[in-house]
Write an enzyme that holds these catalytic residues in place. Structure first.
Site, mmCIF file in Angstrom:
data_model
loop_
_atom_site.group_PDB
_atom_site.id
_atom_site.type_symbol
_atom_site.label_atom_id
_atom_site.label_comp_id
_atom_site.label_asym_id
_atom_site.label_seq_id
_atom_site.Cartn_x
_atom_site.Cartn_y
_atom_site.Cartn_z
ATOM 1 N N GLY A 247 2.985 -1.056 4.284
ATOM 2 C CA GLY A 247 3.015 0.380 4.012
ATOM 3 C C GLY A 247 4.435 0.829 3.692
ATOM 4 O O GLY A 247 4.939 0.649 2.585
ATOM 5 N N GLY A 248 5.104 1.389 4.679
ATOM 6 C CA GLY A 248 6.431 1.980 4.490
ATOM 7 C C GLY A 248 7.412 1.083 3.743
ATOM 8 O O GLY A 248 8.122 1.545 2.836
ATOM 9 N N ASN B 82 0.867 -1.185 0.000
ATOM 10 C CA ASN B 82 0.000 0.000 0.000
ATOM 11 C C ASN B 82 0.897 1.226 0.000
ATOM 12 O O ASN B 82 1.473 1.574 1.033
ATOM 13 C CB ASN B 82 -0.893 -0.033 1.248
ATOM 14 C CG ASN B 82 -1.746 1.217 1.370
ATOM 15 O OD1 ASN B 82 -1.790 2.047 0.455
ATOM 16 N ND2 ASN B 82 -2.412 1.378 2.509
ATOM 17 N N TRP B 83 1.007 1.844 -1.152
ATOM 18 C CA TRP B 83 1.931 2.983 -1.271
ATOM 19 C C TRP B 83 1.383 4.232 -0.577
ATOM 20 O O TRP B 83 2.122 5.219 -0.426
ATOM 21 C CB TRP B 83 2.192 3.287 -2.750
ATOM 22 C CG TRP B 83 2.920 2.202 -3.497
ATOM 23 C CD1 TRP B 83 3.335 0.985 -2.997
ATOM 24 C CD2 TRP B 83 3.333 2.247 -4.867
ATOM 25 N NE1 TRP B 83 3.969 0.281 -3.986
ATOM 26 C CE2 TRP B 83 3.984 1.018 -5.149
ATOM 27 C CE3 TRP B 83 3.215 3.197 -5.883
ATOM 28 C CZ2 TRP B 83 4.519 0.726 -6.406
ATOM 29 C CZ3 TRP B 83 3.742 2.903 -7.135
ATOM 30 C CH2 TRP B 83 4.397 1.681 -7.393
ATOM 31 N N LYS B 84 0.126 4.229 -0.200
ATOM 32 C CA LYS B 84 -0.499 5.403 0.429
ATOM 33 C C LYS B 84 -0.273 6.644 -0.457
ATOM 34 O O LYS B 84 -0.250 6.527 -1.672
ATOM 35 C CB LYS B 84 0.008 5.578 1.867
ATOM 36 C CG LYS B 84 -0.168 4.282 2.689
ATOM 37 C CD LYS B 84 0.055 4.466 4.158
ATOM 38 C CE LYS B 84 -0.139 3.125 4.862
ATOM 39 N NZ LYS B 84 0.001 3.196 6.302
ATOM 40 N N SER C 238 3.710 -2.017 10.404
ATOM 41 C CA SER C 238 5.161 -2.090 10.614
ATOM 42 C C SER C 238 5.738 -3.459 10.272
ATOM 43 O O SER C 238 6.655 -3.945 10.941
ATOM 44 C CB SER C 238 5.513 -1.689 12.059
ATOM 45 O OG SER C 238 5.111 -0.352 12.296
ATOM 46 N N GLU D 76 -6.756 4.685 7.942
ATOM 47 C CA GLU D 76 -6.532 6.107 7.669
ATOM 48 C C GLU D 76 -7.762 6.727 7.021
ATOM 49 O O GLU D 76 -8.064 7.905 7.250
ATOM 50 C CB GLU D 76 -5.276 6.268 6.790
ATOM 51 C CG GLU D 76 -4.013 5.997 7.618
ATOM 52 C CD GLU D 76 -2.861 5.393 6.846
ATOM 53 O OE1 GLU D 76 -2.860 5.443 5.607
ATOM 54 O OE2 GLU D 76 -1.942 4.854 7.505
ATOM 55 N N GLY E 253 2.786 2.369 10.836
ATOM 56 C CA GLY E 253 3.750 3.464 10.686
ATOM 57 C C GLY E 253 4.430 3.860 11.979
ATOM 58 O O GLY E 253 5.101 4.887 12.045
ATOM 59 N N HIS F 7 -9.396 1.183 4.892
ATOM 60 C CA HIS F 7 -8.134 1.384 5.602
ATOM 61 C C HIS F 7 -8.374 2.308 6.804
ATOM 62 O O HIS F 7 -9.174 3.245 6.732
ATOM 63 C CB HIS F 7 -7.083 1.990 4.664
ATOM 64 C CG HIS F 7 -5.717 1.924 5.255
ATOM 65 N ND1 HIS F 7 -5.293 2.826 6.199
ATOM 66 C CD2 HIS F 7 -4.703 1.039 5.081
ATOM 67 C CE1 HIS F 7 -4.057 2.497 6.572
ATOM 68 N NE2 HIS F 7 -3.678 1.423 5.906
ATOM 69 N N GLU G 299 -5.215 -4.783 10.501
ATOM 70 C CA GLU G 299 -4.190 -3.766 10.712
ATOM 71 C C GLU G 299 -4.469 -3.025 12.015
ATOM 72 O O GLU G 299 -5.286 -2.098 12.043
ATOM 73 C CB GLU G 299 -4.198 -2.755 9.552
ATOM 74 C CG GLU G 299 -3.901 -3.374 8.210
ATOM 75 C CD GLU G 299 -3.318 -2.362 7.240
ATOM 76 O OE1 GLU G 299 -2.309 -2.679 6.631
ATOM 77 O OE2 GLU G 299 -3.856 -1.246 7.125
HETATM 78 P P1 13P Z 1 3.176 0.448 7.722
HETATM 79 O O1 13P Z 1 3.697 -0.858 7.120
HETATM 80 O O2 13P Z 1 3.883 1.656 7.219
HETATM 81 O O3 13P Z 1 3.077 0.352 9.209
HETATM 82 O O4 13P Z 1 1.672 0.600 7.178
HETATM 83 C C1 13P Z 1 0.802 -0.474 7.242
HETATM 84 C C2 13P Z 1 -0.413 -0.133 6.483
HETATM 85 O O5 13P Z 1 -1.193 0.715 6.879
HETATM 86 C C3 13P Z 1 -0.655 -0.827 5.215
HETATM 87 O O6 13P Z 1 -1.912 -0.566 4.725
#
Ligand code: 13P
Length: 253
Positions: free
Chosen positions: A237-238, A11-13, A216, A100, A176, A98, A170
């Site tokens: 994510g990251g 997930n590149w956000k 993470s 967020e 993050g 998600h 999640e």
């Molecule tokens: P991180 O891997 O950056 O913690 O993010 C997880 C995430 O929200 C994937 O959708």
């Protein structure tokens, strides 16, 4: 015997420009051959990148996903992106729910029901995210919260629909933050989600549903997480912003 697939989805956000995203997708495609063929690889890019990245992943094993979709089919909804638009880029998936989006954009379970309906009707597969926040975990409500989110959305669908739905657990406090859920903490929630699905759709559907962990996740902790019986991969994510790390995670089964 279950038929569920192991998947690692990035997930590149809201990261990368279009040229940067195209390069990242090229790097992922270039390294994808290292990963056993049975592991699914998905990149979930911003809407603006879908067409360009579709051109990069076309004909490869890497699949393409959006990160959201509109809760309306089409029309006067300025700034929204419909499921048909997403599908027409070449994407086969969308992430929905998600944390967020739930936290910052008022995404409710009721809205998610509409979005999942539209996505499935358009022929998109869905990665539905669920997860408790820190306050809920500290209050010991994590099972209840995840169970309610799962039921509120997925109990509106059929066993047939579940073939096109992946669930991602999640925990918000792990996203993050560098603070990963322990393999045991993640596994007990995954097992709970599978039990909820079994109660509604039967054991076979529950066994066949892919349930991803996100929060993470990185090459150094993925192996322990993916070794759990109910953890079928990750939503990253990251670490998905570096092709080496993303592929490293996909090599952790
Ligand atoms: P991180 O891997 O950056 O913690 O993010 C997880 C995430 O929200 C994937 O959708």
């Amino acid at each position: 015997m279950n038929m569920r697939k192991n998947i690692v989805a990035g997930n590149w956000k809201m990261n990368t420009t279009v040229p940067e995203g195209v390069q990242l997708a090229k790097d992922v495609v270039a390294k994808a051959a290292e990963v056993p063929a049975e592991v699914g690889l998905i990149v979930a890019t911003p809407f603006t990148h879908l067409c360009a990245v579709a051109g990069v992943v076309e004909g490869t094993r890497v699949e393409l996903s959006a990160q959201n979709c509109a809760d309306k089919e089409k029309g006067a909804y300025t700034g929204e992106v419909s499921v048909d638009m997403i599908k027409s880029t070449g994407a086969g998936w969308t992430i929905l729910g998600h944390s967020e989006r739930r936290q910052y954009y008022g995404e409710t379970d009721a809205k998610l029901v509409e979005k999942v309906k539209l996505a499935l009707a358009a022929g998109l597969k869905v990665i539905l995210c669920v997860g408790e926040n820190l306050e809920e975990r500290e209050a010991g409500k994590h099972f209840d919260v995840v169970k309610a989110q799962t039921e509120n959305v997925l109990f509106n669908f059929t066993a047939e629909d579940m073939k096109n739905i992946v669930v991602a657990y999640e925990p918000v406090w792990a996203i993050g933050t560098g603070k990963t859920a322990t393999a045991e903490q993640a596994e007990e929630i995954h097992a709970c989600i599978r039990k909820v699905l079994a109660g509604k759709f039967g054991a076979q559907v529950a066994d066949d549903t892919t349930i991803l962990y996100g929060g993470s996740c990185k090459p150094s902790n993925a192996r322990e997480l993916f070794a759990q019986p109910d953890i079928d991969g990750g939503l990253i994510g990251g670490a998905a912003l570096k092709a080496d790390d993303f592929i490293g995670i996909a090599l952790s089964f």
